[in-house]
Design a protein around this motif. Structure first.
Motif, mmCIF file in Angstrom:
data_model
loop_
_atom_site.group_PDB
_atom_site.id
_atom_site.type_symbol
_atom_site.label_atom_id
_atom_site.label_comp_id
_atom_site.label_asym_id
_atom_site.label_seq_id
_atom_site.Cartn_x
_atom_site.Cartn_y
_atom_site.Cartn_z
ATOM 1 N N GLU A 26 0.827 -1.211 0.000
ATOM 2 C CA GLU A 26 0.000 0.000 0.000
ATOM 3 C C GLU A 26 0.858 1.258 0.000
ATOM 4 O O GLU A 26 0.415 2.323 -0.450
ATOM 5 N N LEU A 27 2.055 1.156 0.553
ATOM 6 C CA LEU A 27 2.933 2.316 0.675
ATOM 7 C C LEU A 27 3.625 2.672 -0.638
ATOM 8 O O LEU A 27 4.224 3.745 -0.749
ATOM 9 N N LYS A 28 3.550 1.792 -1.637
ATOM 10 C CA LYS A 28 4.273 2.018 -2.892
ATOM 11 C C LYS A 28 3.784 3.258 -3.637
ATOM 12 O O LYS A 28 4.528 3.832 -4.432
ATOM 13 N N ARG A 29 2.536 3.673 -3.410
ATOM 14 C CA ARG A 29 2.030 4.829 -4.162
ATOM 15 C C ARG A 29 2.455 6.170 -3.559
ATOM 16 O O ARG A 29 2.137 7.225 -4.117
ATOM 17 N N PHE A 30 3.161 6.136 -2.445
ATOM 18 C CA PHE A 30 3.614 7.372 -1.797
ATOM 19 C C PHE A 30 5.112 7.542 -1.964
ATOM 20 O O PHE A 30 5.860 6.567 -2.084
ATOM 21 N N ASP A 31 5.556 8.804 -1.966
ATOM 22 C CA ASP A 31 6.998 9.041 -1.918
ATOM 23 C C ASP A 31 7.451 9.557 -0.557
ATOM 24 O O ASP A 31 8.652 9.758 -0.335
ATOM 25 N N ALA A 32 6.509 9.741 0.380
ATOM 26 C CA ALA A 32 6.856 10.152 1.740
ATOM 27 C C ALA A 32 5.686 9.835 2.664
ATOM 28 O O ALA A 32 4.540 9.700 2.220
ATOM 29 N N SER A 92 9.258 -1.896 3.936
ATOM 30 C CA SER A 92 8.857 -1.228 2.694
ATOM 31 C C SER A 92 10.051 -0.606 1.992
ATOM 32 O O SER A 92 11.176 -0.606 2.498
ATOM 33 N N ASP A 93 9.757 -0.059 0.793
ATOM 34 C CA ASP A 93 10.780 0.675 0.036
ATOM 35 C C ASP A 93 10.551 2.183 0.095
ATOM 36 O O ASP A 93 11.182 2.937 -0.655
ATOM 37 N N LEU A 94 9.656 2.646 0.953
ATOM 38 C CA LEU A 94 9.333 4.070 1.019
ATOM 39 C C LEU A 94 10.594 4.879 1.326
ATOM 40 O O LEU A 94 11.293 4.594 2.300
ATOM 41 N N PRO A 95 10.907 5.889 0.515
ATOM 42 C CA PRO A 95 12.203 6.564 0.679
ATOM 43 C C PRO A 95 12.289 7.554 1.828
ATOM 44 O O PRO A 95 13.387 7.858 2.291
ATOM 45 N N LEU A 96 11.139 8.088 2.303
ATOM 46 C CA LEU A 96 11.203 9.176 3.283
ATOM 47 C C LEU A 96 10.097 9.026 4.317
ATOM 48 O O LEU A 96 8.928 8.857 3.966
ATOM 49 N N VAL A 97 10.466 9.082 5.581
ATOM 50 C CA VAL A 97 9.519 9.031 6.695
ATOM 51 C C VAL A 97 9.821 10.183 7.631
ATOM 52 O O VAL A 97 10.985 10.414 7.995
ATOM 53 N N VAL A 98 8.781 10.916 8.008
ATOM 54 C CA VAL A 98 8.909 11.964 9.025
ATOM 55 C C VAL A 98 8.075 11.550 10.225
ATOM 56 O O VAL A 98 6.882 11.260 10.093
ATOM 57 N N ALA A 99 8.702 11.505 11.375
ATOM 58 C CA ALA A 99 8.029 11.096 12.603
ATOM 59 C C ALA A 99 7.826 12.309 13.501
ATOM 60 O O ALA A 99 8.745 13.112 13.705
ATOM 61 N N VAL A 100 6.614 12.437 14.020
ATOM 62 C CA VAL A 100 6.307 13.420 15.059
ATOM 63 C C VAL A 100 5.842 12.617 16.266
ATOM 64 O O VAL A 100 5.048 11.683 16.131
ATOM 65 N N SER A 101 6.318 12.971 17.441
ATOM 66 C CA SER A 101 6.001 12.164 18.618
ATOM 67 C C SER A 101 5.895 13.042 19.848
ATOM 68 O O SER A 101 6.518 14.106 19.934
#
Length: 435
Positions: free
Chosen positions: A357-363, A383-392
């Motif tokens: 499901e994550l393949k359609r996103f670039d972040a 996954s292969d998702l190239p960019l993740v931004v975490a807020v916590s």
């Protein structure tokens, strides 16, 4: 018949007294010293303090200590600005000089990451929100003699520290304390208690009363309606903990704008504690997501990230709470922006987005509750998702999720601590992960 074994060693739990030197401040804001080789946790102290302390209950790996007398002050000790400090459990560190406090607060993130084996991470300087800007508060209300006590719970207790003012709150909430105390006297039976969640929205105060037991009587409903008129409250709602609240009086729909789009907030809706803190987190997230065009926003709430980010990218917002999801969907329809912002209701703890499901996103951006996003982080790691931004809002759950992502092949590019909760051990984090 088997012979009885040796009797268990009796532990003396009677209070003892000792002289303690405070060496450092722990992760929850307590000063830490030692007695007979065991750590002793003493609230409202600073490094260098020497105190006479009463030792009683076990606490974690050590002992809880109660200060009896301050024998010598540490160099970073200052006079707390709030007269309720020490009784009210809302703040833990008003006694600490500001520069020492800021250094300690920023170090919380570094320590949590090191405990997870994440060293040499770029930690950006601490961003801070000043006192007096908090737009959301959860008060405790209880009976006291013939009247009511309204304030915050005392430390490690259900007892209420009755207050008249709070230095953390925006003026609209601070002014509400005394009128609420007197205006809600008919709400509680002797020995009763309730929680009051008050939010200063753009259209007025939204008040949610949470209480166990039977719903309000007809007479109480009339009184709450009158109180809304007297105090110019936008809405008053009532509900049992964990259940959907029921609006009792609606004078104006509580509303908040995100990215120029107004959202009609459901009762008890989650908002960042301050508008200023929300702006800091959004600015950090925007910078981290720069260039991304297809973004998943997970644990999206009412759209505080989704709506502003949709001005420059296509966003898919995912949220598990039914009321928040419906509020965001309605805002999207009113603003006619469904072409750039889609909304999905989904329990991300039980059904995280899978790698396919994550393949359609670039972040992807996620901003989970305090317990973090463990299940989603595990899927991201595969996954292969190239960019993740975490807020916590929790250094512990953030560090755990960061470790999962790094073990799955991500690089933790940087992390930024943000202090939205002055004088407390709570800390917000924004971080960027890339492959």
């Amino acid at each position: 018949m088997p012979r009885p074994g040796p009797r268990p060693k009796r532990v003396n739990l009677a209070p003892r007294q000792a002289e303690i030197a405070i060496e450092r401040i722990g992760g929850q804001g307590d000063g830490i010293g030692h007695f007979e080789g065991r750590p002793v946790y003493v609230p409202a102290t600073v490094p260098g303090d020497r105190l006479s302390v009463r030792l009683a209950a076990a606490k974690g790996d050590g002992l809880a200590g109660e200060a009896i007398e301050l024998l010598e002050s540490g160099p970073a000790r200052v006079e707390p600005p709030c007269p309720y400090f020490g009784r009210c459990g809302g703040c833990a560190l008003q006694q600490l000089r500001d520069d020492a406090y800021a250094e300690w607060k920023g170090q919380l993130l570094a320590d949590a990451l090191v405990r997870r084996g994440l060293k040499d991470v770029e930690l950006r300087p601490l961003l801070r929100v000043a006192p007096g800007l908090r737009r959301r508060a959860r008060f405790a209300l209880g009976t006291r003699g013939k009247g009511l006590a309204l304030g915050f719970n005392m430390r490690d207790s259900h007892a209420i520290a009755d207050i008249e003012h709070c230095l953390l709150l925006v003026p609209a909430l601070d002014r509400l304390i005394a009128p609420l105390r007197s205006g809600l006297e008919e709400l509680l039976a002797p020995g009763g208690h309730a929680a009051l969640e008050a939010t200063a929205t753009e259209t007025g105060i939204d008040l949610l009363i949470e209480q166990t037991g039977a719903p309000p009587s007809a007479a109480i409903r009339v009184r709450l309606g009158a109180l809304a008129e007297e105090l110019d409250l936008a809405r008053v709602s009532w509900g049992r903990p964990g259940e959907a609240p029921e609006p009792i009086a609606m004078r104006r729909a509580p509303s908040e704008s995100f990215g120029g789009v107004a959202v009609a907030l459901p009762p008890g809706a989650f908002l960042q504690p301050s508008r200023e803190g929300e702006a800091l987190l959004l600015a950090e997230a925007r910078a981290a997501l720069k260039g991304a065009k297809q973004i998943a926003d997970l644990f999206a709430g009412c759209g505080s990230f989704s709506l502003p980010l949709s001005q420059g990218a296509r966003i898919h917002a995912v949220e598990g709470d039914k009321a928040a999801t419906e509020a965001l969907q309605a805002a999207v329809r009113r603003a006619n922006i469904a072409h750039r912002l889609t909304v999905e209701r989904r329990d991300l703890d039980r059904a995280p987005l899978q790698p396919i499901e994550l393949k359609r996103f670039d972040a992807l951006l996620f901003d989970p509750p305090r317990n973090g996003a463990k299940a989603q982080a595990e899927c991201l790691a595969k996954s292969d998702l190239p960019l993740v931004v975490a807020v916590s809002c929790s250094v512990a759950s953030f560090a755990r999720d960061a470790q999962i992502l790094v073990n799955g092949g991500y690089r933790l590019d940087w992390a930024r601590p943000v202090d939205q909760f002055p004088w407390s051990a709570h800390l917000e984090i924004v971080a960027r992960f890339s492959r």
